[in-house]
Scaffold this motif. Structure first.
Motif, mmCIF file in Angstrom:
data_model
loop_
_atom_site.group_PDB
_atom_site.id
_atom_site.type_symbol
_atom_site.label_atom_id
_atom_site.label_comp_id
_atom_site.label_asym_id
_atom_site.label_seq_id
_atom_site.Cartn_x
_atom_site.Cartn_y
_atom_site.Cartn_z
ATOM 1 N N ALA A 24 72.238 23.700 -103.281
ATOM 2 C CA ALA A 24 71.924 24.200 -104.621
ATOM 3 C C ALA A 24 72.498 25.598 -104.840
ATOM 4 N N LYS A 25 72.656 26.337 -103.747
ATOM 5 C CA LYS A 25 73.237 27.673 -103.824
ATOM 6 C C LYS A 25 74.729 27.661 -103.492
ATOM 7 N N LYS A 56 80.499 30.825 -97.195
ATOM 8 C CA LYS A 56 80.432 29.649 -98.063
ATOM 9 C C LYS A 56 79.497 28.591 -97.507
ATOM 10 N N ASP A 57 79.070 28.754 -96.253
ATOM 11 C CA ASP A 57 78.223 27.764 -95.599
ATOM 12 C C ASP A 57 77.105 28.475 -94.864
ATOM 13 N N PHE A 58 76.313 27.748 -94.103
ATOM 14 C CA PHE A 58 75.350 28.329 -93.186
ATOM 15 C C PHE A 58 75.245 27.387 -91.998
ATOM 16 N N THR A 59 74.558 27.817 -90.952
ATOM 17 C CA THR A 59 74.402 26.982 -89.762
ATOM 18 C C THR A 59 72.926 26.854 -89.414
ATOM 19 N N THR A 60 72.621 25.832 -88.638
ATOM 20 C CA THR A 60 71.300 25.713 -88.031
ATOM 21 C C THR A 60 71.498 25.533 -86.542
ATOM 22 N N SER A 61 70.481 25.843 -85.792
ATOM 23 C CA SER A 61 70.583 25.806 -84.340
ATOM 24 C C SER A 61 70.318 24.390 -83.852
ATOM 25 N N GLU A 78 67.834 35.253 -98.865
ATOM 26 C CA GLU A 78 67.451 34.624 -100.126
ATOM 27 C C GLU A 78 67.339 33.110 -99.978
ATOM 28 N N LEU A 79 68.245 32.522 -99.190
ATOM 29 C CA LEU A 79 68.187 31.082 -98.964
ATOM 30 C C LEU A 79 66.914 30.705 -98.215
#
Length: 547
Positions: free
Chosen positions: A437-438, A415-420, A511-512
């Motif tokens: 948006a996604k 449901k989420d994503f991470t960045t370093s 895709e993101l």
């Protein structure tokens, strides 16, 4: 169709062709990972038969995806690769190491109490006898933060013990921007590479990083496997300026014992090290000895480079990066397996990047050029990306951004994503906007992956990470996988392909990242570092080249 995306103070206006092909195929990603992580690729070590096989495979897949060669230029033609000259260092024969503490001599075992790297300062033999030992806290000298752990102490001829990470890790605020060193987000001063570089600047005969699992973010098995095999570096005219004679890691429990023998309290001194008032502390009665030979060779490794030429502004470049290398063949595990397959780290990143390239090639030709850079020797200190950034095939001043991917998660959709870490850039804002948006908000070790060599040269750069809040199982399941992977598979032979993995989430991650790159590639906007970022002045110095 017209999209307007607000990013900080900038407005991104993106004109798109109807229906872009952005759906990445999980089955194709899985096939790439399965092949790249196969035993026949021998762990994808640089300067091995595994490298040759890996490079050939990536080139083959770039061609099949519809990319063009983007590497070294000769006689007006681009190759598929960029030559990366490196020095390779290997310990020869036995590594003899020991300490004297409290009047008692102790023989230590390489890989158990310590993990000593082959010397990279040009020496072909390491011979240290009864060198004094000094604790130097976090080993940080940061004038802009009014921080100096050394206080003018003379380290010549001495072995320094240094804490991993930086002073904010255990006591800094949870917020990304809190504390003198950014709270929990590791600064460059927390990297072991910085600590070794500072050791050389301070004149120490050696630096041993004290291993603790939480601040290191990995266990001792990872340290042992990553440091006792072949090491690489860029070719340096004066390697002694960047490397001390002895570089390595020491187990925490052994460090505590040395402190006790010297009449010192490790935890108390560790607490002092979190303050500006800290001064180096000599471990009285403690000395360190080591003796081993080092084989030094010059090799040429390869970055693999595919490209789509921009239709309107081909001199402006969107860069995707991912490292193809892993540990290679190393120490066997309890099962006797000595091949470090690197399925998650980072066959899956390369696999996803190949499929992002395919998606670009199937869609309308972008206005800006897009480059797909599979780099070598990340596991040896970000060397392939460092070499490219120092010897860019396409000017860094007109490189719009670097979107890096490393060790994506095979746990299904999140449901989420991470960045370093905290990138402090409008590029990160843009990624967050695309994620929202996604329906995937950011959950957010900025200096740990291949985007960093670009960032420190001013290029807006970010490293994408898979989410932890899984559609199936929630955050508990995501955290459980991450914890188990770090303990049982990271930089170990067990990082192998598993046919039961659900790679739909990895495809969605791709895709993101594709969507972020597509918007950049069809925009005239230049992402930038925010005020206060240490990378902003370098980028600003080339602003005239982006008009």
């Amino acid at each position: 169709m017209k999209h307007v995306l607000l990013v900080g103070a900038a407005v991104w206006t993106v004109f798109t062709a109807p229906a872009l092909a952005a759906d990445l195929d999980p089955a194709k990603i899985a096939e790439h990972v399965k092949i790249l992580a196969d035993d026949s690729f021998e762990g994808r070590g640089p300067a091995t038969a595994g490298e040759t096989k890996t490079v050939e495979y990536i080139i083959q897949q770039y061609k099949a995806a519809g990319l063009q060669p983007g590497g070294d230029l000769a006689d007006g033609q681009r190759a598929w690769t960029q030559d990366v000259p490196l020095a390779r260092f290997e310990n020869k024969g036995p590594v003899t190491v020991g300490v004297t503490a409290g009047g008692k001599a102790q023989a230590w075992t390489q890989g158990e109490q310590v993990a000593l790297r082959p010397a990279q300062n040009g020496a072909t033999r390491v011979s240290v006898k009864d060198a004094p030992v000094v604790f130097v806290g976090y080993g940080v000298k940061a004038p802009e933060r009014d921080w100096d752990d050394f206080k003018g102490f003379d380290l010549k001829g001495k072995i320094a013990l240094v804490l991993v990470n930086d002073p904010d890790f255990e006591t800094g605020p949870e917020s990304k921007n809190g504390g003198d060193f950014g709270g929990k987000a590791m600064t460059y001063y927390g990297r072991w590479t910085y600590k070794f570089e500072e050791a050389a600047r301070q004149g120490a005969i050696g630096f041993l990083v004290i291993h603790e699992t939480a601040p290191a973010s990995y266990g001792w098995a990872t340290v042992k496997n990553s440091n006792t095999n072949s090491q690489f570096d860029i070719i340096r005219q004066n390697p002694g300026e960047s490397h001390a004679l002895v570089e390595g890691w020491i187990q925490r429990d052994n460090t505590v014992d040395l402190f006790k023998a010297a009449g010192l309290d490790f935890e108390a001194l560790k607490t002092q090290a979190r303050t500006r008032a800290f001064k180096p502390v000599v471990l009285k009665g403690v000395t360190f000895s080591a003796d081993y030979e080092v084989d030094v060779q010059k090799i040429v490794s390869k970055n693999v480079v595919g490209r789509i030429v921009g239709a309107k502004r081909p001199g402006e470049t969107i860069l995707y990066s991912s490292h193809w290398d892993h540990i290679g063949v190393g120490l066997p595990d309890a099962r006797g397996d000595a091949i470090y397959n690197g399925a998650v780290d980072n066959a899956d990143g390369v696999a996803t990047m190949i499929e992002i390239g395919r998606a670009f090639a199937k869609g309308r030709q972008p206005d800006r050029s897009v480059v797909f850079l599979a780099v070598t020797a990340e596991e040896k200190g970000l060397l392939g990306s460092e070499y490219y950034a120092a010897n860019p095939l396409y000017p860094l001043a007109t490189t719009v951004a670097d979107i890096n991917m490393d060790a994506l998660s095979p746990t299904g959709p999140a449901k989420d994503f991470t960045t370093s870490g905290d990138a402090a850039s409008t590029l990160q804002d843009a990624l967050i906007a695309v994620g929202k948006a996604k329906g995937r908000p950011e959950a957010g070790s900025f200096f740990r992956s291949d985007h960093f060599p670009f960032a420190k040269r001013g290029v807006p750069a970010i490293s994408f990470g898979s989410g932890r809040d899984l559609v199936d199982g929630g955050r508990a399941a995501g955290e459980a996988f991450a914890k188990a992977y770090t303990a049982e598979r990271y930089h170990q032979p067990a990082d192998e392909f598993d046919p039961s993995w659900n790679l739909e989430g990895m495809a969605q991650d791709g895709e993101l990242m594709f969507e972020l790159g597509r918007q950049l590639a069809n925009s005239t906007v230049w992402p930038d570092w925010k005020d206060g970022s240490e990378f902003k002045p370098t980028r600003d110095a080339t602003a005239a080249q982006r008009k």
